[in-house]
Design a protein around this motif. Structure first.
Motif, mmCIF file in Angstrom:
data_model
loop_
_atom_site.group_PDB
_atom_site.id
_atom_site.type_symbol
_atom_site.label_atom_id
_atom_site.label_comp_id
_atom_site.label_asym_id
_atom_site.label_seq_id
_atom_site.Cartn_x
_atom_site.Cartn_y
_atom_site.Cartn_z
ATOM 1 N N ALA A 297 0.729 -1.148 0.017
ATOM 2 C CA ALA A 297 -0.049 -0.244 -0.078
ATOM 3 C C ALA A 297 0.800 1.304 -0.007
ATOM 4 O O ALA A 297 2.076 1.473 0.685
ATOM 5 C CB ALA A 297 -1.038 0.056 1.323
ATOM 6 N N GLN A 298 0.435 2.390 -0.605
ATOM 7 C CA GLN A 298 1.178 3.490 -0.671
ATOM 8 C C GLN A 298 0.392 4.471 0.084
ATOM 9 O O GLN A 298 -0.960 4.712 0.140
ATOM 10 C CB GLN A 298 1.263 4.191 -2.124
ATOM 11 C CG GLN A 298 2.239 5.385 -2.197
ATOM 12 C CD GLN A 298 2.124 5.856 -3.778
ATOM 13 O OE1 GLN A 298 1.207 6.329 -4.357
ATOM 14 N NE2 GLN A 298 3.318 5.513 -4.335
ATOM 15 N N VAL A 299 1.020 4.975 0.949
ATOM 16 C CA VAL A 299 0.515 6.084 2.080
ATOM 17 C C VAL A 299 1.243 7.203 1.747
ATOM 18 O O VAL A 299 2.316 7.454 1.650
ATOM 19 C CB VAL A 299 0.282 5.432 3.366
ATOM 20 C CG1 VAL A 299 -0.484 4.305 3.585
ATOM 21 C CG2 VAL A 299 1.948 5.172 4.013
ATOM 22 N N LYS A 300 0.243 8.388 2.337
ATOM 23 C CA LYS A 300 1.157 9.819 2.317
ATOM 24 C C LYS A 300 1.032 9.871 4.140
ATOM 25 O O LYS A 300 0.285 9.362 4.662
ATOM 26 C CB LYS A 300 0.336 10.820 1.817
ATOM 27 C CG LYS A 300 -1.150 11.102 2.208
ATOM 28 C CD LYS A 300 -1.762 12.250 1.511
ATOM 29 C CE LYS A 300 -3.123 12.468 1.601
ATOM 30 N NZ LYS A 300 -3.908 13.564 0.867
ATOM 31 N N HIS A 301 2.143 10.702 4.593
ATOM 32 C CA HIS A 301 2.275 10.996 5.898
ATOM 33 C C HIS A 301 2.690 12.048 6.386
ATOM 34 O O HIS A 301 3.308 13.029 5.428
ATOM 35 C CB HIS A 301 3.004 9.561 6.438
ATOM 36 C CG HIS A 301 4.342 9.529 5.798
ATOM 37 N ND1 HIS A 301 5.540 10.456 6.338
ATOM 38 C CD2 HIS A 301 5.067 8.992 4.623
ATOM 39 C CE1 HIS A 301 6.770 10.083 5.704
ATOM 40 N NE2 HIS A 301 6.376 9.335 4.685
ATOM 41 N N PHE A 302 2.970 12.523 7.399
ATOM 42 C CA PHE A 302 3.444 13.676 7.988
ATOM 43 C C PHE A 302 4.755 13.665 8.878
ATOM 44 O O PHE A 302 5.382 14.241 9.628
ATOM 45 C CB PHE A 302 2.519 14.288 8.813
ATOM 46 C CG PHE A 302 1.359 14.862 7.977
ATOM 47 C CD1 PHE A 302 1.073 16.042 7.592
ATOM 48 C CD2 PHE A 302 0.239 13.884 7.981
ATOM 49 C CE1 PHE A 302 -0.141 16.133 6.749
ATOM 50 C CE2 PHE A 302 -0.985 14.207 7.311
ATOM 51 C CZ PHE A 302 -1.189 15.468 6.576
ATOM 52 N N GLY A 303 5.638 12.489 8.275
ATOM 53 C CA GLY A 303 6.787 12.157 9.038
ATOM 54 C C GLY A 303 6.805 10.995 9.819
ATOM 55 O O GLY A 303 6.082 10.088 9.816
#
Length: 335
Positions: A297-303
């Protein structure tokens, strides 16, 4: 015609945007492919070297766009929305299909676009040792563009491309040294400056209703490799109902994939014991189902947290072009 491996970018910083002797291209959210043309035959291979040509019948006639008897081109498949912006949601609707009937219907409803940006081989001549600026010239000479087959635009002003990519809300910018050869694997001659922080993680389990019937929310438990060890990456939720990026059809496809990879009770989860115990406490009273780490799965994140876990990961799409072994994060990624 020989086989080739992808050239991949290293991570770059915004300072790269003013480099001399570099060109700058949009980095679109899409599926990277190597296109092999031989006369009137087209083959598309993804990062797994898997032939995905059958998923994109709209490119069966792409041989007419290439004025060369044989060619190997590098490019990216995207699906554009009504505003002509790359859409991960629409791309996911194409990538998850596996029956010819569904594929053909979707290819007409939401056709894909292939942006080519490099020429590795033309007329059976290997161009990988040729400089990038020359390869770009040859690419322009042989391509006949149409709505679904285009040459990736590029300019020498990195800041201008960066500003446009921020407006579009897409992945970022690729900086490329015009003097560079096409190399196998990662190279500092190409650098990716990200507009959005993203990570590829394998799904090691899910928490919630075992039958997926009582709750529309699915919590995915994520993992990755770091220093050759499996690490817990965090968890993200998917609303399996309408209006959250998934419709009923995609939900059923995802659930089918998850059920296929479920471990039996005697098999050991692919996480360190301390992470397993922590998750059991978090989901006390709920059941956790463990999976083989083969779905990416590809996720976006905040660090990252101090424990090297992703901060607020948000599901973006499944990556059928990635292996679980590709989900590697090193210490430098946490800095």
């Amino acid at each position: 015609m020989k086989s080739y491996n992808f050239m991949l970018p290293q991570p770059g910083k915004k300072e790269v945007l003013v480099k001399q002797n570099y060109i700058f291209e949009p980095c679109f959210d899409g599926t990277r492919v190597l296109l092999y043309k031989n006369d009137d035959k087209i083959i598309l291979l993804n990062r797994k070297s898997k032939n995905i040509s059958y998923k994109y019948p709209e490119f069966n006639s792409a041989w007419t766009n290439i004025n060369a008897d044989s060619a190997v081109l590098d490019g990216v498949i995207v699906v554009l929305d009504k505003d002509k912006k790359p859409s991960l949601n629409l791309l996911q609707q194409r990538e998850i299909l596996d029956t010819s009937r569904d594929i053909l219907a979707k290819s007409k409803e939401i056709p894909a676009t292939l942006f080519v940006f490099d020429a590795l081989e033309l007329f059976e001549a290997d161009f990988t040792s040729t400089t990038l600026d020359r390869r770009k010239e040859k690419l322009r000479e042989i391509i006949r563009e149409n709505e679904n087959f285009r040459v990736m635009p590029y300019i020498g002003n990195g800041r201008e491309v960066w500003t446009e990519m921020q407006k579009l809300g897409v992945e970022g910018v690729i900086a490329k040294d015009i003097r560079s050869e096409y190399q196998d694997g990662k190279s500092w001659a190409w650098m990716k400056i990200e507009n959005i922080k993203k990570a590829n993680c394998f799904i090691v389990g899910y928490a919630g209703d075992k039958t997926f019937a009582d709750s529309p929310v699915l919590t995915l438990i994520l993992g990755f490799f770091s220093d050759k060890q499996v690490k817990y990456a965090g968890r993200t939720e998917i609303d399996l109902g309408f209006g959250k990026g998934f419709d009923d059809f995609l939900s059923k496809k995802l659930i089918a994939r998850i059920k296929k990879e479920k471990l039996n009770r005697k098999e050991t989860p692919f996480l360190p014991e301390e992470d397993i115990e922590k998750l059991k406490k978090i989901y006390a009273g709920k059941q956790i189902m463990w999976l083989m780490p083969s779905i990416v799965a590809q996720v976006k994140h905040f660090g990252f947290t101090e424990n090297s876990e992703l901060i607020k990961p948000v599901f973006m799409r499944l990556r059928d072009d990635k292996w679980g072994e590709d989900c590697v994060l090193e210490k430098k990624d946490f800095q």
